[in-house]
Design an enzyme around this catalytic site. Structure first.
Site, PDB file in Angstrom:
ATOM      1  N   ASN A  62       9.222  -0.155  -9.072  1.00 11.22           N
ATOM      2  CA  ASN A  62       8.470   0.883  -9.789  1.00 11.22           C
ATOM      3  C   ASN A  62       8.610   0.714 -11.292  1.00 11.22           C
ATOM      4  O   ASN A  62       9.676   0.364 -11.802  1.00 11.22           O
ATOM      5  CB  ASN A  62       8.819   2.310  -9.318  1.00 11.22           C
ATOM      6  CG  ASN A  62      10.285   2.638  -9.285  1.00 11.22           C
ATOM      7  OD1 ASN A  62      11.133   1.785  -9.080  1.00 11.22           O
ATOM      8  ND2 ASN A  62      10.601   3.901  -9.501  1.00 11.22           N
ATOM      9  N   GLU A  75       5.513  -0.497  -4.379  1.00 12.17           N
ATOM     10  CA  GLU A  75       4.682  -1.130  -3.341  1.00 12.17           C
ATOM     11  C   GLU A  75       3.373  -1.645  -3.922  1.00 12.17           C
ATOM     12  O   GLU A  75       2.892  -2.726  -3.556  1.00 12.17           O
ATOM     13  CB  GLU A  75       4.366  -0.118  -2.225  1.00 12.17           C
ATOM     14  CG  GLU A  75       5.591   0.394  -1.481  1.00 12.17           C
ATOM     15  CD  GLU A  75       6.217   1.638  -2.104  1.00 12.17           C
ATOM     16  OE1 GLU A  75       6.188   1.791  -3.348  1.00 12.17           O
ATOM     17  OE2 GLU A  75       6.750   2.459  -1.342  1.00 12.17           O
ATOM     18  N   CYS A 115       0.038   4.389  -2.167  1.00 11.89           N
ATOM     19  CA  CYS A 115       0.470   3.035  -1.796  1.00 11.89           C
ATOM     20  C   CYS A 115      -0.031   2.667  -0.409  1.00 11.89           C
ATOM     21  O   CYS A 115      -0.444   1.531  -0.164  1.00 11.89           O
ATOM     22  CB  CYS A 115       1.989   2.917  -1.877  1.00 11.89           C
ATOM     23  SG  CYS A 115       2.571   2.921  -3.590  1.00 11.89           S
TER      24      CYS A 115
END
Ligand code: THU
Length: 161
Positions: A62, A75, A115
């Site tokens: 992230n 992701e 995601c």
């Protein structure tokens, strides 16, 4: 009126040690990627590792921003990274691991809705399932065989005529 029930198979492993060696290797890459996350605001680090059909592993973590919505989840960083580097190679699986600076994450971290939608785009495009492995910092690991399992009734390009 017709009533339908949607079910899916979720594998629950008591710990990392129960995973297959391929999944252990992929999860280890996700854990390593997690440590390089840029998460100064939430202090919640997430790492993701994507295994491609050609054996390559592509990672993401992230990336937060002072303007909060401008950050991106691990992701999506990982699958966009894979799409940019290997645009014609199918994704087999993605492993995710999360840890916090403030407490122990012992529940598996499931990908957020955005995601799931992004991973689904790749699954639909390649026409083969993408398995998802989910883990916290320790504790049990979950595995589902396809992102469609955790995003039923997904929106995809077939609606755009
Ligand atoms: N985060 C991820 O990286 N993946 C998810 O699926 C959920 C949340 C990140 C976004 C943000 O940087 C932090 O975790 C807290 O929400």
């Amino acid at each position: 009126m017709d009533k339908r029930t949607i079910t899916f198979e979720l594998l629950v492993f008591d710990s990392f040690d129960e995973l297959s060696s391929i999944d252990k290797t992929l999860m280890t890459s996700a854990i390593e990627a997690r440590e390089n996350a840029y998460a100064p605001y939430s202090k919640f680090r997430v790492g993701a590792a994507v295994l491609l059909e050609n054996g390559e592993v592509v990672i993401g973590n992230n990336q937060e921003n002072a303007s909060y919505p401008s950050g991106l989840c691990a992701e999506r960083v990982a699958v966009f990274h894979a799409g940019a580097r290997f645009p014609r190679v199918a994704i087999k699986s993605i492993a995710i691991s999360a840890a916090s600076k403030d407490y122990v994450v012992d529940d598996p971290a499931a990908p957020c809705g955005n995601c799931r939608q992004s991973i689904s785009e790749y699954e639909v495009r390649q026409g083969s399932p993408i398995a998802i492995l989910m883990m916290g910092e320790k504790g049990s690991v979950l595995k589902c065989g396809s992102v469609a399992d955790i995003l039923p009734l997904a929106f995809d390009s077939s609606y755009l005529k």
